[in-house]
Write a protein that holds these residues in place. Structure first.
Motif, PDB file in Angstrom:
ATOM      1  N   ALA A  12      86.183   1.761  18.453  1.00 45.60           N
ATOM      2  CA  ALA A  12      86.140   2.088  17.251  1.00 45.60           C
ATOM      3  C   ALA A  12      85.825   1.185  16.472  1.00 45.60           C
ATOM      4  CB  ALA A  12      86.010   3.587  16.228  1.00 45.60           C
ATOM      5  N   TYR A  13      86.773  -0.021  17.244  1.00 41.10           N
ATOM      6  CA  TYR A  13      87.243  -1.279  16.048  1.00 41.10           C
ATOM      7  C   TYR A  13      86.156  -2.417  17.250  1.00 41.10           C
ATOM      8  CZ  TYR A  13      90.761   1.922  13.352  1.00 41.10           C
ATOM      9  OH  TYR A  13      91.325   3.212  13.731  1.00 41.10           O
ATOM     10  N   ALA A  14      86.001  -3.542  16.857  1.00 35.41           N
ATOM     11  CA  ALA A  14      85.162  -4.604  17.488  1.00 35.41           C
ATOM     12  C   ALA A  14      85.941  -5.476  18.161  1.00 35.41           C
ATOM     13  CB  ALA A  14      84.474  -5.204  16.666  1.00 35.41           C
ATOM     14  N   PHE A  15      87.200  -5.828  17.741  1.00 34.64           N
ATOM     15  CA  PHE A  15      88.518  -6.171  18.600  1.00 34.64           C
ATOM     16  C   PHE A  15      88.920  -5.319  19.802  1.00 34.64           C
ATOM     17  CE2 PHE A  15      91.315  -4.233  15.657  1.00 34.64           C
ATOM     18  CZ  PHE A  15      92.338  -3.284  16.278  1.00 34.64           C
ATOM     19  N   MET A  16      88.638  -4.160  19.897  1.00 39.19           N
ATOM     20  CA  MET A  16      89.416  -3.588  20.505  1.00 39.19           C
ATOM     21  C   MET A  16      88.247  -3.697  21.923  1.00 39.19           C
ATOM     22  SD  MET A  16      92.162  -2.908  20.915  1.00 39.19           S
ATOM     23  CE  MET A  16      91.891  -1.429  21.997  1.00 39.19           C
ATOM     24  N   ALA A  19      88.630  -7.300  23.172  1.00 34.44           N
ATOM     25  CA  ALA A  19      90.294  -6.905  24.028  1.00 34.44           C
ATOM     26  C   ALA A  19      89.528  -6.130  25.595  1.00 34.44           C
ATOM     27  CB  ALA A  19      90.565  -6.689  23.434  1.00 34.44           C
ATOM     28  N   LEU A  20      88.602  -5.809  26.115  1.00 37.98           N
ATOM     29  CA  LEU A  20      88.632  -4.611  26.278  1.00 37.98           C
ATOM     30  C   LEU A  20      87.617  -5.289  27.909  1.00 37.98           C
ATOM     31  CD1 LEU A  20      88.403  -2.049  28.284  1.00 37.98           C
ATOM     32  CD2 LEU A  20      86.275  -1.470  27.369  1.00 37.98           C
ATOM     33  N   TRP A  21      86.236  -6.086  26.965  1.00 40.49           N
ATOM     34  CA  TRP A  21      85.698  -7.150  27.801  1.00 40.49           C
ATOM     35  C   TRP A  21      86.344  -7.869  28.319  1.00 40.49           C
ATOM     36  CZ3 TRP A  21      82.226  -5.435  30.157  1.00 40.49           C
ATOM     37  CH2 TRP A  21      81.101  -4.487  29.544  1.00 40.49           C
ATOM     38  N   ALA A  22      87.066  -9.412  27.592  1.00 41.56           N
ATOM     39  CA  ALA A  22      88.590 -10.124  27.884  1.00 41.56           C
ATOM     40  C   ALA A  22      89.201  -8.932  28.942  1.00 41.56           C
ATOM     41  CB  ALA A  22      88.952 -10.401  26.644  1.00 41.56           C
ATOM     42  N   VAL A 241      97.929   2.112  27.161  1.00 43.11           N
ATOM     43  CA  VAL A 241      99.030   2.773  26.505  1.00 43.11           C
ATOM     44  C   VAL A 241      99.353   1.560  26.171  1.00 43.11           C
ATOM     45  CG1 VAL A 241     101.832   2.335  27.469  1.00 43.11           C
ATOM     46  CG2 VAL A 241      99.443   2.710  28.938  1.00 43.11           C
ATOM     47  N   SER A 242      98.884  -0.017  25.501  1.00 48.26           N
ATOM     48  CA  SER A 242      99.568  -0.552  24.181  1.00 48.26           C
ATOM     49  C   SER A 242      99.335   0.112  22.852  1.00 48.26           C
ATOM     50  CB  SER A 242      98.657  -2.448  24.804  1.00 48.26           C
ATOM     51  OG  SER A 242      97.615  -2.346  24.590  1.00 48.26           O
ATOM     52  N   TYR A 243      97.780   0.145  22.955  1.00 49.61           N
ATOM     53  CA  TYR A 243      97.020   0.831  21.681  1.00 49.61           C
ATOM     54  C   TYR A 243      98.084   2.480  21.164  1.00 49.61           C
ATOM     55  CZ  TYR A 243      93.764   2.986  18.823  1.00 49.61           C
ATOM     56  OH  TYR A 243      92.617   3.489  17.898  1.00 49.61           O
ATOM     57  N   TYR A 244      97.923   3.140  21.886  1.00 45.20           N
ATOM     58  CA  TYR A 244      98.593   3.898  21.425  1.00 45.20           C
ATOM     59  C   TYR A 244     100.299   3.793  21.653  1.00 45.20           C
ATOM     60  CZ  TYR A 244      94.361   6.258  21.890  1.00 45.20           C
ATOM     61  OH  TYR A 244      92.715   7.757  21.947  1.00 45.20           O
ATOM     62  N   GLN A 245     100.507   3.197  21.865  1.00 47.41           N
ATOM     63  CA  GLN A 245     102.300   3.058  22.066  1.00 47.41           C
ATOM     64  C   GLN A 245     102.261   1.905  21.276  1.00 47.41           C
ATOM     65  OE1 GLN A 245     103.907   5.469  23.105  1.00 47.41           O
ATOM     66  NE2 GLN A 245     102.390   7.035  23.875  1.00 47.41           N
TER      67      GLN A 245
END
Length: 291
Positions: A12-16, A19-22, A241-245
């Protein structure tokens, strides 16, 4: 919250999303190149070049050039210096690599410390995956596409160079040129992965996927499929994992790759340590029963 909500919530966040595509681009490109690095035995060279490009990247930033130019220049400079130190005295190649890459890496650290910048250049060292901008993503995509296209188009030549450079020379190929091209691609790949994991962990993304694939198959063509697939999967899992932890995203991506390699190392049907011991025990029991 449902499973679907958990899967979609980070993006829902553009930066994520960036980050996924990168992460996917860097994971796939690094994994492709890692197959040849592991096959040739260039793991230490990958470490050297990935660290040695740091001063080139900083100098490129200072003069306003693209990072890739500085990285390629210092990548070749590092290789030339390693050869000069190795051939000019009693220093062995592994020691020459260690001397050159640590010295150039230290030079990069010094340049960062004295370079006035509106951005934090320490992100080059440790990565800044969540800070990837749209322009950064475009650069990552362009560099990644260049590396991937060259690797796939010249895969037969690179593979022959890796297995038998003498035969490659006999049929009209230039092993020296092929090696130089691979080193240039290594420098470009290091730049591609800078924003994801930083200089410090680039070498992990350049080695672990190829080593993991090599444990799972004896065919190089399959390695070229398994390595990018597993690397991309580890990238996605690490990011979630990094997002939720609330952990370092670049570090988590590499950690997941390391955990996967450990599992494959232990349980691979063909080359896994536990699998080999089980087969050895079964053969011993069969021989005892036959006797």
């Amino acid at each position: 919250m449902s499973i679907v909500d958990h899967l979609l919530d980070p993006f829902a966040y553009a930066f994520m999303t960036r980050a996924l595509w990168a992460t996917l681009i860097a994971s796939v490109v690094c994994a492709l190149l890692s197959c040849w690095l592991v096959l040739i035995g260039w793991s230490l060279m990958g470490d050297a070049v990935s660290h040695a490009v740091l001063p080139g990247v900083v100098l490129a930033y200072i003069v306003g050039f693209p990072f890739a130019i500085g990285a390629v220049v210092f990548g070749f400079l590092a290789v030339a210096m390693i050869g000069a130190v190795r051939d000019g005295g009693r220093v062995k190649e592994d020691a020459a690599i260690g001397i050159v890459f640590t010295s150039l890496f230290a030079l990069g650290l010094v340049l960062i410390s004295v370079t006035p910048s509106q951005t934090d250049l320490n992100h080059i060292i440790f990565g800044n995956l969540l800070g990837v901008s749209a322009s950064d993503l475009i650069q990552i995509a362009i560099l990644g596409a260049i590396v991937a296209v060259i690797l796939l188009l010249k895969r037969r030549d690179f593979t022959l160079y890796a297995f038998d450079p003498t035969h490659a020379f006999a049929i009209g190929l230039s092993p020296r040129l092929l090696g130089a091209v691979l080193l240039a691609l290594l420098a470009l790949t290091a730049v591609t992965a800078l924003q994801v994991v930083g200089i410090v962990l680039v070498v992990a993304m350049l080695i672990i996927p190829g080593a993991t694939a090599q444990m799972l198959t004896n065919r190089f063509t399959r390695m070229l499929v398994i390595a990018p697939a597993t690397s991309a999967l580890c990238g996605v899992i690490g990011l979630y994992v990094s997002y939720y932890q609330d952990t370092s995203p670049g570090g988590m991506v590499v950690l997941v790759q390391g955990i996967l390699f450990l599992l494959v190392f232990l349980f691979s049907p063909t080359h896994g340590v536990i699998s080999k011991r089980r087969r050895h025990r079964e053969h011993a029991l069969a021989d005892a029963a036959a006797a």
